[in-house]
Design a protein around this motif. Structure first.
Motif, short mmCIF file in Angstrom:
data_model
loop_
_atom_site.label_atom_id
_atom_site.label_comp_id
_atom_site.label_asym_id
_atom_site.label_seq_id
_atom_site.Cartn_x
_atom_site.Cartn_y
_atom_site.Cartn_z
N UNK A 126 91.01 -57.70 -45.32
CA UNK A 126 90.41 -56.35 -45.26
C UNK A 126 91.26 -55.24 -45.90
N UNK B 28 84.62 -65.96 -43.88
CA UNK B 28 84.46 -67.30 -43.33
C UNK B 28 83.63 -68.19 -44.25
N UNK C 162 99.13 -65.09 -38.77
CA UNK C 162 98.86 -64.08 -37.76
C UNK C 162 98.93 -64.69 -36.36
N UNK D 161 97.54 -64.85 -32.73
CA UNK D 161 96.33 -64.46 -32.00
C UNK D 161 96.54 -64.84 -30.53
N UNK D 162 96.99 -63.90 -29.70
CA UNK D 162 97.37 -64.22 -28.33
C UNK D 162 96.20 -64.76 -27.52
N UNK D 163 96.51 -65.73 -26.67
CA UNK D 163 95.53 -66.22 -25.70
C UNK D 163 94.56 -67.25 -26.25
N UNK D 164 94.45 -67.37 -27.59
CA UNK D 164 93.57 -68.39 -28.16
C UNK D 164 94.42 -69.63 -28.42
N UNK E 238 91.40 -73.26 -31.28
CA UNK E 238 91.25 -72.65 -32.61
C UNK E 238 90.99 -73.72 -33.67
N UNK F 23 91.40 -56.28 -36.70
CA UNK F 23 90.67 -56.95 -37.79
C UNK F 23 91.54 -58.00 -38.48
N UNK G 263 93.44 -60.15 -36.73
CA UNK G 263 93.16 -61.34 -35.91
C UNK G 263 91.87 -62.00 -36.38
N UNK H 219 91.20 -65.88 -38.18
CA UNK H 219 90.28 -66.91 -37.68
C UNK H 219 89.17 -67.18 -38.70
N UNK I 32 82.10 -64.88 -37.93
CA UNK I 32 82.58 -63.64 -37.33
C UNK I 32 82.28 -63.52 -35.84
N UNK J 20 81.76 -65.77 -33.61
CA UNK J 20 82.58 -66.70 -32.84
C UNK J 20 84.05 -66.27 -32.82
N UNK K 46 86.30 -65.54 -29.57
CA UNK K 46 87.61 -66.18 -29.35
C UNK K 46 88.70 -65.14 -29.08
N UNK K 47 88.69 -64.07 -29.87
CA UNK K 47 89.76 -63.06 -29.72
C UNK K 47 89.62 -62.33 -28.38
N UNK L 212 90.62 -64.64 -25.66
CA UNK L 212 92.07 -64.83 -25.72
C UNK L 212 92.79 -63.65 -25.08
N UNK L 213 92.28 -62.47 -25.35
CA UNK L 213 92.85 -61.24 -24.80
C UNK L 213 92.88 -61.30 -23.27
N UNK M 134 92.36 -64.22 -21.46
CA UNK M 134 92.98 -65.46 -21.00
C UNK M 134 94.48 -65.31 -20.85
#
Lengths: 253, 386
Positions: free
Chosen positions: A58, A80, A95, A97-100, A105, B333, B335, B339, B346, B348, B352-353, B356-357, B359
């Motif tokens: 982005x 994607x 990157x 990505x916390x918690x995932x 993943x 964005x 994160x 993925x 997008x 999904x 997930x994010x 995860x936040x 979790x």
């Protein structure tokens, strides 16, 4: 047989609300499946921007040109969709990505790219095998994506994803940076395994020639001032090793 | 002064005047000691007073009932007691008028005791279902020295509720208290948690706020011995029109005490309002305090509002660690890019994010089945906002 073509690609980095700067100034490059192209260049020449722009990061905006996979312009696709079309980017700074969890993943990713969910048992076997090949401790599967990983661990996981997703084109953005020789060997072996089928094209972005001792390029391109400045065979890397990038930096200035 | 009673300061050491904390470590059990708030007071300025349904001005009439289901293993006693039970009100003063009103007006209290030295083989579950009306309540949780317990207060149903949960964690004891606010959409809940953490004891509070029209929860911690450790973890998912307010206060009144406060929220939908006030006091003359607090807010839509206010008051130079952080923003964005660059679509990737936040916080709950139960509740709420 896949043809990956970059044609007249121009892109800006988006700095602020109204601030942007052109980094890519008309890139042309064609990579056929089975070929490995090393992209070498001085820092700040736009190598990483090329990688990120193709993947759809982005922070970058493409202003002109196209990127074709077998004639189809992936720039018209979402991030994607590009990945599902077979383009993979191993990032220089993966990157967190916390918690995932890594395993969650990877399963989501493999499911999306292959178009169907792999059987759980089969997938976990495949994952364990691939992790072992890269000397990754099995406990990493339960950890958050890249969360608290060292630089070397992140790079191994990028190559793990490369091996699982089996892309048509792999863009490796300074995968060698920050690795010691042992880790460099492990990671290079992973790239070579992925290449072994002869179907994958590789764009290997690097600042140093060191990785080229392990991952042999068919072509070497010098990237300077936002475009390909010179192309040649593997011997060009030796010239760069001996002479450095000075002449290209000057030419660009 | 909004808090009229003068409680002897716990960290007074008899050397004359000490700096006086602006934060509310004092209070009163008598509702008449507090003026009726108008919403401009510091402790009320974020709360929509009009939605308190009369809890704040004495007009709410106690006419409601709760259904309580308790599941407790051996070593735990659960009693319903009257107003005059001596164990009530020993962990701290009500800090605002509504909580004082509850103390003034309650008729029945619930006392949960975990026997000394008893390590429970499974967790205690208290299912509390509000069955309409207004009700004032008091809970006392007394974990005796060297005991180990996980206690879950699972709150559902509809009504207007106010009260206190007093928590005593005895010497060397370990308590995880999970308080789930899974109320119906019209419920109002104003509750204060008062934890007294004894020497070498560990108190872990996990607050999960999903439901209600207005939830205002004030977890407070003080220490009765050195080596006490308190961790407050909070999770809230605030939807359209909901007001979720969490006001923590850690009073490091003794030396060599530790605290962590971590509250994470997500907000989605018109006028969803999240408030986090994190007060920490490091008392005069104390040494070796280790404290950190942290609030994060994920604003999933633009029409939400967040107020996040850390307050740190330090009256000593001998601090081991004291810090705070607060951040509010949208989904990262970068994160999502990572993925999606692996082929994940997008919607999904967003799921997930966000999961995860949450979790990250839910994984701090010690019992797997509890983690699953709470994640399932969060999933239901998430599904309603996707």
């Amino acid at each position: 047989m896949t043809k990956f073509e970059i044609r007249g690609l121009r892109a800006d980095v988006l700095i602020g609300e109204d601030e942007r700067q052109e980094i890519l100034k008309g890139v042309d490059l064609t990579i056929n499946s089975g070929e490995t192209h090393a992209i070498m260049g001085p820092n700040g020449s736009g190598k990483s921007t090329l990688a990120y722009a193709i993947a759809g990061h982005p922070r970058y905006e493409i202003t002109e040109g196209e990127v074709l996979v077998d004639g189809e312009n992936i720039l018209e696709m979402s991030v994607d969709e590009r990945a599902r079309a077979g383009v993979f980017l191993a990032m220089q700074y993966p990157v967190e990505v916390p918690g995932v969890s890594m395993s969650n993943f990877l399963r989501s990713s493999v499911t999306a790219v292959r178009g169907e969910a792999p059987k759980l048992r089969q997938f976990s076997k495949e994952l364990q095998g691939a992790m072992k090949d890269l000397s990754i401790d099995p406990t990493f599967a339960a950890r958050g994506v890249n969360e608290g990983f060292s630089g070397g661990e992140k790079k191994r996981h990028e190559i793990l994803q490369l091996e699982l997703l089996k892309p048509k084109v792999a863009i490796l953005d300074e995968t060698d940076s920050g690795l010691d020789v042992d880790a460099l060997k492990v990671v290079s072996e992973g790239v070579n395994r992925a290449k072994a089928g002869g179907e994958m094209g590789v764009m290997l972005i690097t600042h140093y020639t060191r990785i080229l001792n392990y991952v042999k390029p068919d072509f070497v391109h010098v990237f300077a001032n936002g475009r390909v400045a010179e192309s040649g065979g593997p011997e060009l890397a030796d010239t760069l090793e001996a002479e450095g990038y000075e002449r290209f930096v000057k030419a660009g200035a | 002064m909004t808090s009229p009673s003068i409680e002897p300061k716990a960290h007074s050491h008899g050397l004359g005047d000490i700096p006086f904390s602006k934060l509310a470590t004092h209070g009163s059990f008598d509702v008449n000691d507090f003026p009726v708030p108008n919403g401009r007071e510091e402790e009320w300025r974020f709360t929509p007073i009009r939605r308190l349904k009369g809890l704040h001005d004495g007009s709410a009439v106690a006419d409601g009932t709760d259904k309580l289901d308790v599941d407790a293993p051996e070593g735990v006693t659960v009693e319903r007691v009257g107003r005059d039970d001596s164990r009530i009100g020993k962990a701290g003063f009500p800090a605002d008028r509504v909580v004082a009103q509850a103390h003034t007006s309650f008729e029945e209290a619930t006392v949960v005791t975990v026997a000394q030295g008893k390590a429970l083989d499974r967790h205690v579950t208290i299912d509390r279902e509000a069955q309409g009306g207004t009700r004032f309540d008091q809970y006392v949780i007394d974990v005796k020295p060297l005991a180990e317990a996980v206690i879950v207060l699972n709150q559902t149903g509809t009504g207007v509720r106010a009260g206190s949960v007093d928590v005593h964690v005895g010497e060397g004891a370990r308590l995880t208290l999970v308080s789930v606010q899974d109320w119906d959409g019209d419920t109002v809940d104003v509750t204060q948690h008062n934890a007294q953490v004894a020497k070498d004891a560990t108190f872990k509070s996990i607050v999960v706020t999903l439901g209600g029209d207005l939830v205002r929860l004030s977890p407070k911690v003080a220490y009765t011995g050195r080596g006490g450790n308190a961790e407050l973890h909070g999770l809230y998912f605030t939807g359209d029109g909901q007001h979720h307010e969490h006001r923590s206060l850690i009073d490091h009144n003794l030396s060599h005490t530790r605290s962590r406060v971590e509250y994470k929220g997500a907000l989605s939908g018109k006028d969803a309002h999240g408030v986090w006030i994190g007060d920490v006091i490091i008392g005069e003359g104390t040494t070796g305090t280790d404290s950190y607090e942290h609030n994060r807010n994920l604003q999933l839509t633009d029409d939400t509002r967040v107020d996040s206010v850390p307050n740190l008051e330090i009256f000593t130079g001998e601090v081991e660690g004291a810090g705070h952080a607060a951040a509010s923003g949208r989904l990262d964005d970068i994160h999502l890019f990572y993925l999606r660059s692996r082929g994940i679509p997008e919607d999904e990737a967003r799921r997930l994010v966000i999961r995860g936040y949450f979790l990250e916080l839910i994984n701090r709950i010690p019992v797997e089945q509890l983690r699953d139960d709470i994640m399932a509740k969060v999933e239901r709420k998430l599904a309603a906002h996707e």
